[in-house]
Design a protein around this motif. Structure first.
Motif, PDB file in Angstrom:
ATOM      1  N   THR A 105      -2.690  -0.528  -2.099  1.00  0.00           N
ATOM      2  CA  THR A 105      -1.307  -0.273  -2.347  1.00  0.00           C
ATOM      3  C   THR A 105      -1.047  -0.474  -3.623  1.00  0.00           C
ATOM      4  O   THR A 105      -1.965  -0.960  -4.804  1.00  0.00           O
ATOM      5  CB  THR A 105       0.106  -1.869  -2.247  1.00  0.00           C
ATOM      6  OG1 THR A 105      -0.331  -2.913  -2.655  1.00  0.00           O
ATOM      7  CG2 THR A 105      -0.342  -2.299  -0.762  1.00  0.00           C
ATOM      8  N   ASP A 142       6.120   3.340  -6.309  1.00  0.00           N
ATOM      9  CA  ASP A 142       6.610   2.663  -5.193  1.00  0.00           C
ATOM     10  C   ASP A 142       5.641   1.771  -5.575  1.00  0.00           C
ATOM     11  O   ASP A 142       3.956   2.011  -4.805  1.00  0.00           O
ATOM     12  CB  ASP A 142       6.836   3.201  -4.063  1.00  0.00           C
ATOM     13  CG  ASP A 142       7.006   2.271  -2.894  1.00  0.00           C
ATOM     14  OD1 ASP A 142       7.041   1.690  -3.296  1.00  0.00           O
ATOM     15  OD2 ASP A 142       7.024   3.215  -1.976  1.00  0.00           O
ATOM     16  N   ALA A 145       3.206   1.773  -1.754  1.00  0.00           N
ATOM     17  CA  ALA A 145       3.085   2.585  -1.258  1.00  0.00           C
ATOM     18  C   ALA A 145       1.688   2.478  -1.597  1.00  0.00           C
ATOM     19  O   ALA A 145       0.898   2.023  -2.518  1.00  0.00           O
ATOM     20  CB  ALA A 145       3.194   3.979  -2.347  1.00  0.00           C
ATOM     21  N   ARG A 146       0.268   2.607  -0.521  1.00  0.00           N
ATOM     22  CA  ARG A 146      -0.340   2.550  -0.711  1.00  0.00           C
ATOM     23  C   ARG A 146      -1.553   4.598  -1.316  1.00  0.00           C
ATOM     24  O   ARG A 146      -0.453   4.965  -1.531  1.00  0.00           O
ATOM     25  CB  ARG A 146      -1.222   3.186   0.405  1.00  0.00           C
ATOM     26  CG  ARG A 146      -0.764   1.684   1.112  1.00  0.00           C
ATOM     27  CD  ARG A 146      -1.752   1.201   3.005  1.00  0.00           C
ATOM     28  NE  ARG A 146      -1.150   0.425   3.026  1.00  0.00           N
ATOM     29  CZ  ARG A 146      -1.748  -0.923   2.764  1.00  0.00           C
ATOM     30  NH1 ARG A 146      -2.804  -1.515   2.035  1.00  0.00           N
ATOM     31  NH2 ARG A 146      -0.800  -2.832   3.649  1.00  0.00           N
ATOM     32  N   GLN A 149      -0.993   8.005  -0.197  1.00  0.00           N
ATOM     33  CA  GLN A 149      -0.079   8.269   0.270  1.00  0.00           C
ATOM     34  C   GLN A 149       1.014   9.180  -1.613  1.00  0.00           C
ATOM     35  O   GLN A 149       1.161  10.493  -1.271  1.00  0.00           O
ATOM     36  CB  GLN A 149       0.790   6.913   0.673  1.00  0.00           C
ATOM     37  CG  GLN A 149       0.742   6.909   2.270  1.00  0.00           C
ATOM     38  CD  GLN A 149       1.611   5.730   2.629  1.00  0.00           C
ATOM     39  OE1 GLN A 149       1.898   4.759   1.506  1.00  0.00           O
ATOM     40  NE2 GLN A 149       2.049   5.098   3.988  1.00  0.00           N
ATOM     41  N   LEU A 150       0.065   8.658  -2.094  1.00  0.00           N
ATOM     42  CA  LEU A 150       0.939   9.556  -2.990  1.00  0.00           C
ATOM     43  C   LEU A 150       0.444  10.382  -3.244  1.00  0.00           C
ATOM     44  O   LEU A 150      -0.995  10.899  -3.401  1.00  0.00           O
ATOM     45  CB  LEU A 150       0.437   8.424  -4.472  1.00  0.00           C
ATOM     46  CG  LEU A 150       0.764   6.797  -4.147  1.00  0.00           C
ATOM     47  CD1 LEU A 150       0.446   6.408  -5.784  1.00  0.00           C
ATOM     48  CD2 LEU A 150       2.913   6.809  -4.083  1.00  0.00           C
TER      49      LEU A 150
END
Ligand SMILES: Nc1ncnc2c1ncn2[C@@H]1O[C@H](COP(=O)(O)OP(=O)(O)OP(=O)(O)O)[C@@H](O)[C@H]1O
Ligand SMILES: [Mg+2]
Length: 515
Positions: A105, A142, A145-146, A149-150
């Motif tokens: 994350t 965020d 978030a991992r 995912q960004l």
């Protein structure tokens, strides 16, 4: 207006390099460089591709040890043994390629390598700290978030916040905006200014002179590894900076004539293509490109442009719709069939998709055409043709820095791109897809690439230009389409387009909804 540097400048220096040398394979990447970074300034580092900017940054950040010369940190002689060592002294760098751990994350990436990180992680506390830092510097993220995912822009935010979390005094950003949208760049500039106002120092590498004018206080220019001068940003116009970089006047070519486009060479109807995770990311796109025109596709990256390009050239089979190159239906055809039908493709990811990093430049130039004369006769390859054709193309397309027998990946970004474009143009295409063709390129290389695109247009090739660079889209395209969330949400003739109108469409405001 910036006034003359204060006379007691030495006391205000965060970092100083004196007479620094660094060579790779006997070629000097940094040649007797002196460099001074003041406290509280944003300092731009400019230079052509291969001028030695990344090398200089990497020395400052402890990644490379200089062959000769000295470094001073806050006036004291310093030697960094590693990037970790530099970070402990308050110097951190964001590299052109990020170094985050995709499966962790945001908050976990923060903790990674931090001296105070013990065996157990207090997830909640970390997440709160990460979010708080993001708010303070206007870089919202965020924290749970991992990384995978960004978006690239968000990943960069994490990189920067991670260094702020380590409380760096010197932040080095090596071409940070090359991967950002105009809006993201604006936000980054605010953060950089805030850091400088807090008394930190920022080194900013960019090929975009407009950005350098906008955000920096001072500029240092490198040419062939040497420091060829510095100025207060306010005292130089963009043209002056360009001249300092390349040693001559430069004009970026733009489309001046309006031609009468010919027949349709690329026809796309209701195309649907899936993304890497199996979700549809191109959702019913239709358009045509005619011979002798440049059609621009504007859009914030991640709105399906990459998958559109893959779907058009056979690297990914569309789930629905049709693609015609002239009158050949290539929708489900192989990549090779697309090439034979007359499609050339210059991808965004030069070393990943476009070129074979471990092969030589000559081999890469022949990579698509080696089955044909002059490269092969019957079923036999003709080695001398690889050499002579290679030499001709290297000369004609101004690919610099080629060393015989060495892999192409050692070329600088701009020269990789020129080699790739050379190969694609040499195929004699009817359709040429260019995806972010001048991203990361210096002004000279950008000029060359733009000229090549315009020459192809003049030769009757239909060019599809996918880009986020509005200046470039406006300069080169005959017509513009805007892509948003997998769809074409607007189209216009370039004469009717403005950066503002395009920006609104790129942000998802459909035509007609605009006021
Ligand atoms: N690890 C390396 N191995 C071999 N040569 C290298 C290496 N790193 C850089 N070079 C060479 O050193 C020179 C300077 O490269 P550097 O990456 O510092 O340029 P740059 O100014 O950052 O260019 P760009 O604008 O393309 O990023 C180039 O000739 C490059 O090919
Ligand atoms: Mg570089």
């Amino acid at each position: 207006m910036t006034t003359d540097a204060p006379t007691d400048a030495e006391t205000d220096l965060a970092v100083e390099l004196r007479n620094v040398d660094k060579a790779f394979y006997g070629v000097k990447a940094n040649d007797n460089v002196n460099f001074r970074l003041a406290r509280g300034e944003v300092h731009a580092l400019l230079g052509e591709n291969g001028a030695g900017k990344s090398t200089l940054c990497s020395i400052l950040a402890g990644l490379y040890r200089p062959d000769a010369g000295e470094m001073f940190l806050n006036g004291a002689p310093t030697v960094f043994k590693s990037p970790k060592d530099a970070l402990a002294s308050g110097v951190g760098m964001i590299y052109q390629h990020f170094r985050l751990v995709p499966n962790l994350t945001v908050a976990e990436n923060f903790a990674l390598g931090h001296p105070s990180t013990g065996i157990r992680l207090d997830q909640k506390k970390l997440q709160e700290e990460a979010a708080e830092l993001g708010d303070r510097y206007g870089l919202p993220i965020d924290p749970s978030a991992r990384i995978w995912q960004l978006s690239v822009g968000e990943q960069q935010r994490v990189e920067i916040l991670k260094l702020l979390y380590r409380n760096v005094d010197v932040l080095i950003l090596d071409e940070p905006t090359a991967v950002l949208t105009p809006q993201e760049s604006k936000q980054l500039f605010k953060t950089m200014r805030q850091m400088a106002d807090e008394g930190r120092s920022v080194i900013f590498v960019s090929h975009k002179l407009r950005e350098v004018k906008e955000v920096s206080d001072s500029v240092t220019v490198l040419r062939h590894g040497r420091n060829v001068g510095g100025v207060a940003t306010a005292d130089a116009e963009a043209e002056d900076l360009a001249r300092m970089m390349v040693g001559r006047d430069l004009v970026l070519p733009a489309r001046t004539d309006t031609t009468q486009p010919g027949s349709v060479v690329l026809a796309v109807t209701d195309l649907r293509v899936e993304g890497d995770r199996g979700l549809e990311v191109v959702s019913g796109v239709s358009f045509e490109v005619r011979a002798g025109e440049i059609v621009g596709i504007a859009g914030v990256s991640g709105n399906g442009q990459r998958e559109l390009a893959l779907g058009l050239n056979g690297l990914r089979t569309p789930t629905a719709g049709r693609v015609f190159i002239t009158n050949f239906d290539v929708t489900k055809a192989s990549v090779l069939a697309h090439i034979y039908a007359g499609m050339s493709y210059v991808p965004q990811n030069r070393l990943g998709v476009g070129l074979a990093p471990g092969l030589t430049t000559e081999e890469n130039l022949a990579l698509k055409a080696f089955r044909q004369p002059p490269y092969s006769r019957g079923r036999r390859l003709v080695p001398s043709a690889f050499r002579s054709e290679g030499a001709r193309q290297i000369e004609q397309y101004d690919v610099r820095g080629v060393r015989p027998g060495l892999p192409i990946r050692l070329l600088s970004g701009g020269n990789l791109q020129k080699a790739l474009i050379a190969r694609e143009i040499e195929m004699g295409p009817k359709v040429l897809i260019l995806h972010s063709p001048t991203r990361g390129l210096d002004v000279g290389a950008t000029q060359t690439v733009r000229q090549l695109a315009l020459a192809e247009r003049a030769r009757g090739v239909g060019v599809l230009l996918i880009s986020e660079d509005l200046d470039e889209l406006l300069a080169l395209s005959d017509r513009l389409l805007v892509m948003y969330e997998g769809e074409i949400v607007g189209q216009m003739n370039t004469e009717d387009a403005t950066a503002e109108r395009l920006g609104l469409l790129m942000a998802g405001k459909r035509q007609g909804e605009q006021t």
